[in-house]
Design a protein around this motif. Sequence first.
Motif, mmCIF file in Angstrom:
data_model
loop_
_atom_site.group_PDB
_atom_site.id
_atom_site.type_symbol
_atom_site.label_atom_id
_atom_site.label_comp_id
_atom_site.label_asym_id
_atom_site.label_seq_id
_atom_site.Cartn_x
_atom_site.Cartn_y
_atom_site.Cartn_z
ATOM 1 N N ALA A 159 0.819 -1.215 0.000
ATOM 2 C CA ALA A 159 0.000 0.000 0.000
ATOM 3 C C ALA A 159 0.850 1.261 0.000
ATOM 4 O O ALA A 159 0.319 2.361 0.160
ATOM 5 N N ALA A 160 2.166 1.111 -0.179
ATOM 6 C CA ALA A 160 3.057 2.266 -0.085
ATOM 7 C C ALA A 160 2.785 3.289 -1.191
ATOM 8 O O ALA A 160 2.792 4.500 -0.946
ATOM 9 N N HIS A 161 2.547 2.815 -2.406
ATOM 10 C CA HIS A 161 2.306 3.736 -3.524
ATOM 11 C C HIS A 161 1.067 4.583 -3.262
ATOM 12 O O HIS A 161 1.095 5.814 -3.419
ATOM 13 N N GLU A 162 -0.011 3.948 -2.858
ATOM 14 C CA GLU A 162 -1.257 4.675 -2.606
ATOM 15 C C GLU A 162 -1.101 5.659 -1.459
ATOM 16 O O GLU A 162 -1.655 6.768 -1.497
ATOM 17 N N ALA A 163 -0.320 5.282 -0.432
ATOM 18 C CA ALA A 163 -0.086 6.196 0.692
ATOM 19 C C ALA A 163 0.616 7.464 0.227
ATOM 20 O O ALA A 163 0.246 8.583 0.606
ATOM 21 N N VAL A 164 1.628 7.301 -0.600
ATOM 22 C CA VAL A 164 2.353 8.464 -1.126
ATOM 23 C C VAL A 164 1.441 9.315 -1.996
ATOM 24 O O VAL A 164 1.474 10.558 -1.931
ATOM 25 N N GLN A 165 0.612 8.665 -2.813
ATOM 26 C CA GLN A 165 -0.303 9.408 -3.674
ATOM 27 C C GLN A 165 -1.276 10.257 -2.846
ATOM 28 O O GLN A 165 -1.510 11.432 -3.154
ATOM 29 N N ILE A 166 -1.821 9.681 -1.793
ATOM 30 C CA ILE A 166 -2.763 10.419 -0.945
ATOM 31 C C ILE A 166 -2.085 11.638 -0.339
ATOM 32 O O ILE A 166 -2.603 12.758 -0.390
#
Length: 522
Positions: free
Chosen positions: A146-153
């Motif tokens: 979920a790291a990519h989505e966390a950075v995007q948010i």
Amino acid sequence: MSTATSQAAPLSAYAIHVDARDNVAVAKVPVPRGTLVQVGGNIVEVLDDVPPGHRFALVVIPDGDFVRQYGQPIGTSKGVTAGALISRANMSNDVPVVRELDEDMHTAAPEYVPESQRATFMGYRRPDGRVGIRNWILIVPTSMCAAHEAVQIATVAEFTLFDKAKYPNVDGVTAIPHNKGCGCSDGSNIEVMLRTLAAYADHPNVAGVVFIGLGCEKTNLTVMEKYLNDQHRPLNKPVARIGIQDAGGTQGAVKRGLEAVEAMLPVANQITRTPTPISELSLGVKCGGSDGFSGLSANPALGRAADELVRQGGTVLITEVPEFCGAEHILAWRAKDATTGHAVYDMVDWYKDYASKFGTVLNENPSPGNVAGGLLNITIKSLGAIAKAGTTRVEGVVGYAEQPKGRGLYLMQGPGYDQESTPGLIASGAQLVVFTTGRGTTIGNAIAPVLKLASNNPIFERMKSDLDMSAGDVIDGTRSIDEVGLEVFEHVRRVASGEMLGKSEENKHREFQVWAEQSVSL
């Protein structure tokens, strides 16, 4: 007066004699071969070109005798002539192993400053009584999935939702992407990861949390929630939980995350800074990119600031256990009692055993840059490194990302590697870190200021946009360690109050990583 005496300069013009028991001095400027220096009543001719940060012998050091700096053995002579450059050619790394402790030992507590005379700072008092110095909305991925989505948010939220004029009491929206979880082995590795993520979510510098997970990983949202409950760490702050699979994928998860952040921002903005005793502050102390001056200027100056914080009722955390090696006896002798002293030895022995499983020894810790700067072996590096923790007694030891059970000076288990040890200090409760450097470093942290204290003025001038303070005046002889140390203490207080940002914050450094204590990918 002889010709040689008239041509000789005082030792202090070229070098620093750290301790009266030392048989070497540390060059503070380039010392050319043939230079004559006056050492007490004797004249010593320097036999080699000595770079700054390196040592030359003040007397003959016979084969088999100890070479000493900080009043401690730093190696064994292979036959050193007075005036010779100390190098790996004429000094081995052999030093005595000192492990004796008086089982009745008791180290007195420091003389505490009366509460009415203690400094204050402006902090964010949380509902549970703890105090933050920053006010972040934090996006926590429960695994690397979920790291990519966390950075995007976090990135989109800061560009489209966060407005400092509208939310003046909020520092921003940030994420802590990492490469742990899901495919890692069970046991201590997952425990350390969950403990670190939970500590960041629960940190007093954080006003609201968005947890995000994929949905099928070992460290999913349910596991994270159970861990928080089992550790009795209810998050008394706005919390949202998002499953990427449940949200229909990346775009759906990011949309839900942005909605959660938008709802949290006005709530986080409601809290304001209030006067707070400095005793509520927990300071992490670190070093990186060290040189031969680090242990002479920046580290002892930071140690002076650390002593002052402890005397005023605060907490200091030091880690980098591989850089205790060769100096651990000094920390053990400063322990409040023998049990604590043995715990100091145990944490070093654990790390030695841990390193050996991977075919590594702690003597390999000094980097090429350390050696080039004069830190020839781990003992020299460690003796200088522990000066960051000052001189007050050691109250206890804690594991990586574990909270100390009291105030005062604590040692945290952890590596020397900056990208993993700095986050560990924050997870153990430090609201900010002071990081000493001799060669320059830029590291920051996702939720806490990381202030840089240079060991010398040239590196400070060259990297002024990344370094906050310099202890180089100690080397130049224009200010004392006490003077610089008290300046560091005041700088910390002002940054804690929000009067200024650290350079790492200005440059938007938000590094985060979890120490893979015993990682095996499955």
